[in-house]
Design a protein around this motif. Structure first.
Motif, PDB file in Angstrom:
ATOM      1  N   UNK A   7     -10.790   5.949  12.424  1.00 27.04           N
ATOM      2  CA  UNK A   7     -10.338   7.066  11.976  1.00 27.04           C
ATOM      3  C   UNK A   7      -9.346   6.796  10.863  1.00 27.04           C
ATOM      4  N   UNK A   8      -8.562   5.662  10.975  1.00 25.08           N
ATOM      5  CA  UNK A   8      -7.751   5.266   9.852  1.00 25.08           C
ATOM      6  C   UNK A   8      -8.591   4.633   8.649  1.00 25.08           C
ATOM      7  N   UNK A   9      -9.674   4.203   8.729  1.00 23.17           N
ATOM      8  CA  UNK A   9     -10.598   3.884   7.616  1.00 23.17           C
ATOM      9  C   UNK A   9     -11.087   5.165   6.742  1.00 23.17           C
ATOM     10  N   UNK A  10     -11.422   6.304   7.540  1.00 21.26           N
ATOM     11  CA  UNK A  10     -11.773   7.373   7.128  1.00 21.26           C
ATOM     12  C   UNK A  10     -10.612   8.081   6.340  1.00 21.26           C
ATOM     13  N   UNK A  11      -9.283   8.026   6.899  1.00 22.43           N
ATOM     14  CA  UNK A  11      -8.290   8.485   6.183  1.00 22.43           C
ATOM     15  C   UNK A  11      -8.020   7.807   4.956  1.00 22.43           C
ATOM     16  N   UNK A  12      -8.132   6.274   5.079  1.00 21.13           N
ATOM     17  CA  UNK A  12      -7.921   5.692   3.827  1.00 21.13           C
ATOM     18  C   UNK A  12      -8.936   5.971   2.794  1.00 21.13           C
ATOM     19  N   UNK A  13     -10.184   6.235   3.003  1.00 19.32           N
ATOM     20  CA  UNK A  13     -11.258   6.605   2.187  1.00 19.32           C
ATOM     21  C   UNK A  13     -10.975   7.919   1.413  1.00 19.32           C
ATOM     22  N   UNK A  14     -10.437   8.929   2.052  1.00 17.15           N
ATOM     23  CA  UNK A  14      -9.895  10.177   1.528  1.00 17.15           C
ATOM     24  C   UNK A  14      -8.747   9.993   0.858  1.00 17.15           C
ATOM     25  N   UNK A  15      -8.110   8.765   1.016  1.00 15.09           N
ATOM     26  CA  UNK A  15      -6.877   8.838   0.246  1.00 15.09           C
ATOM     27  C   UNK A  15      -5.611   9.553   0.961  1.00 15.09           C
ATOM     28  N   UNK A  16      -5.921   9.542   2.204  1.00 16.06           N
ATOM     29  CA  UNK A  16      -4.799  10.608   3.169  1.00 16.06           C
ATOM     30  C   UNK A  16      -4.165   9.527   4.420  1.00 16.06           C
ATOM     31  N   UNK A  17      -4.353   8.310   4.195  1.00 12.96           N
ATOM     32  CA  UNK A  17      -3.861   7.542   5.381  1.00 12.96           C
ATOM     33  C   UNK A  17      -2.295   7.093   4.766  1.00 12.96           C
ATOM     34  N   UNK A  18      -1.275   7.591   5.787  1.00 14.38           N
ATOM     35  CA  UNK A  18      -0.193   7.364   5.739  1.00 14.38           C
ATOM     36  C   UNK A  18       0.455   6.073   6.222  1.00 14.38           C
ATOM     37  N   UNK A  19       1.493   5.604   5.660  1.00  8.95           N
ATOM     38  CA  UNK A  19       2.389   4.442   6.167  1.00  8.95           C
ATOM     39  C   UNK A  19       3.763   4.547   5.915  1.00  8.95           C
ATOM     40  N   UNK A  20       4.424   4.144   6.995  1.00 13.29           N
ATOM     41  CA  UNK A  20       5.975   3.990   6.894  1.00 13.29           C
ATOM     42  C   UNK A  20       6.298   2.920   5.925  1.00 13.29           C
ATOM     43  N   UNK A  21       7.472   3.398   5.003  1.00 16.74           N
ATOM     44  CA  UNK A  21       7.941   2.506   4.077  1.00 16.74           C
ATOM     45  C   UNK A  21       9.452   2.179   4.524  1.00 16.74           C
ATOM     46  N   UNK A  22       9.910   1.000   4.089  1.00 16.72           N
ATOM     47  CA  UNK A  22      11.171   0.649   4.336  1.00 16.72           C
ATOM     48  C   UNK A  22      11.711   0.438   2.765  1.00 16.72           C
ATOM     49  N   UNK A  23      12.502   1.369   2.100  1.00 17.25           N
ATOM     50  CA  UNK A  23      12.530   0.984   0.622  1.00 17.25           C
ATOM     51  C   UNK A  23      13.941   0.393   0.288  1.00 17.25           C
ATOM     52  N   UNK A  24      13.727  -0.864  -0.363  1.00 18.82           N
ATOM     53  CA  UNK A  24      14.822  -1.634  -0.733  1.00 18.82           C
ATOM     54  C   UNK A  24      15.324  -1.191  -2.188  1.00 18.82           C
ATOM     55  N   UNK A  25      16.418  -1.122  -2.549  1.00 15.03           N
ATOM     56  CA  UNK A  25      17.032  -0.964  -3.931  1.00 15.03           C
ATOM     57  C   UNK A  25      17.801   0.340  -3.916  1.00 15.03           C
ATOM     58  N   UNK A  26      17.911   0.890  -5.185  1.00 18.25           N
ATOM     59  CA  UNK A  26      18.516   1.992  -5.211  1.00 18.25           C
ATOM     60  C   UNK A  26      17.853   3.129  -5.639  1.00 18.25           C
TER      61      UNK A  26
END
Ligand SMILES: Cc1ncc(COP(=O)(O)O)c(C=O)c1O
Length: 367
Positions: A7-26
């Motif tokens: 299912x993750x691969x399918x989401x990836x193929x559709x450009x819909x896979x979500x990911x958690x980001x920790x953003x550094x910087x301002x």
């Protein structure tokens, strides 16, 4: 491959896979729901710390067991005052509030009439209630009236709507919906998660309009800058939720720090009730600049300003370009929004200054 991997691969193929980001910087943050910039307000932090010093870090149990703190009562009285409703019951989050309210109000024999673009917590609450769910076209009172007219069900009828919609930033026609609910003898539940603190001197759209639905739900985690949720209603309904809302009964009470922070936020709001209208003025300015630059901001009339990109990949690429320029505006893609309407969701906050808004509009124009 495992089912999850597939299912993750399918989401990836559709450009819909979500990911958690920790953003550094301002970043210039246009994605936070901390609309009034209260999460870092000195008084809000002070009240949270005082509550921890007094009561510790946890409520210690369900509020019906040992977890009912005097501060819960104080917060509920203040929220009742803010919304202009008779009583309030605080829950663990806005999501838990909607789940608890809808599963308590509706059962197998009942029908829930739900705006198509209602928040996921209302959608899940309606499904979990086991009621029949009929979805009406977004903000379309005529369609709602047709569905109500065609409904022969003898059980309870419950209309459910957001007041400010989280992905479009538009406002439901609440006076018409309220009048229809009264004429049809339906219960009305309005989710004011994005309106509390902003509309109606902070009390929400219902307060601005002077209408009293059966239940208003809200969150402490957006404009109030902390965490938690609440239902505002009659004293009798509150008592009913205490007895019947499983997401209230079978979970730990809101911790002291969150209660203290919310009390602090209400104190700030009480002394500066014009914060919400200043925010709405700033957002109107931002929208005007975007529309002049040829962007589609859908029906936004609030601090939430979508910029429609169309396909998920376009929204993602816009978001990445802005991020490179130090601006955080998260792409929102299906299934959170309907296919073909992927967008950047900007939320204007009181941390923004006029020149920030000018800069973002210019960056977008240059994409
Ligand atoms: C309309 C609406 N209702 C409820 C919620 C849930 O609130 P909370 O984040 O407090 O769980 C959200 C946001 O997450 C929302 O946008």
């Amino acid at each position: 491959m495992s089912f999850a991997g597939k299912i993750l691969q399918e989401l990836e193929d559709q450009g819909l896979r979500r990911q958690l980001h920790v953003r550094s910087g301002k970043f210039l943050n246009f994605s936070t729901n901390d609309y009034l910039n209260l999460s870092s307000h000195p008084l809000v932090k002070k009240r949270a710390i005082e509550a921890v010093d007094l009561l510790g870090t946890g409520a210690g149990g369900s509020r019906l067991m040992a977890g009912n703190l005097p501060l819960h009562d104080e917060l509920e009285c203040k929220l009742a005052g803010l919304t202009g409703m008779e009583a309030v019951l605080v829950f663990g989050s806005g999501f838990l509030t909607n789940l608890g309210v809808l599963t308590a109000l509706a059962g197998r024999d009942d029908v829930i009439f739900s705006d198509r673009l209602n928040h996921a917590s209302l959608v899940d609450g309606a499904v979990a209630s086991r009621a029949e769910v009929r979805r009406y076209r977004h903000c379309n009172v005529e369609h709602l009236a047709d569905l109500l007219g065609a409904c022969g069900n003898a059980g309870r009828k419950i209309i459910v709507t957001d007041s400010v919609f989280s992905m479009d930033g538009d406002v439901a026609p609440l006076r018409d919906i309220y009048e229809l609910s009264v004429a049809e003898g339906c219960l009305l539940v309005v989710d004011e998660a994005h309106a509390i603190g902003v509309f109606g001197s902070g009390g929400g759209v219902c307060r601005e309009l002077g209408i009293h639905p059966d239940v208003i739900t809200g969150t402490l985690s957006k404009a109030l800058g902390g965490y938690g949720g609440f239902a505002a209603c009659s004293a009798e309904m509150r008592e009913y939720f205490v007895n019947r809302s499983r997401s209230f009964v079978y979970t730990t009470g809101l911790p002291p720090a969150s209660v203290g922070a919310a009390l602090g936020a209400l104190e700030v709001l009480g002394s500066t009730p014009e914060m919400g209208s200043s925010l709405l003025d700033l957002a109107a300015d931002f929208r005007k600049k975007l529309v002049e630059a040829g962007f589609n901001t859908a029906g936004s009339t609030s601090q939430i300003v979508p910029v429609i990109a169309g396909e998920g990949s376009a929204a993602l690429s816009w978001s990445r370009s802005l991020e490179e320029a130090g601006i955080l505006a998260v792409a929102v893609r299906p299934p959170t929004v309907p296919p073909g309407t992927a967008r950047l969701r900007f939320s204007v906050t009181l941390a923004h200054k006029s020149d920030n808004i000018v800069r973002v509009a210019a960056e977008l124009k240059g994409l």
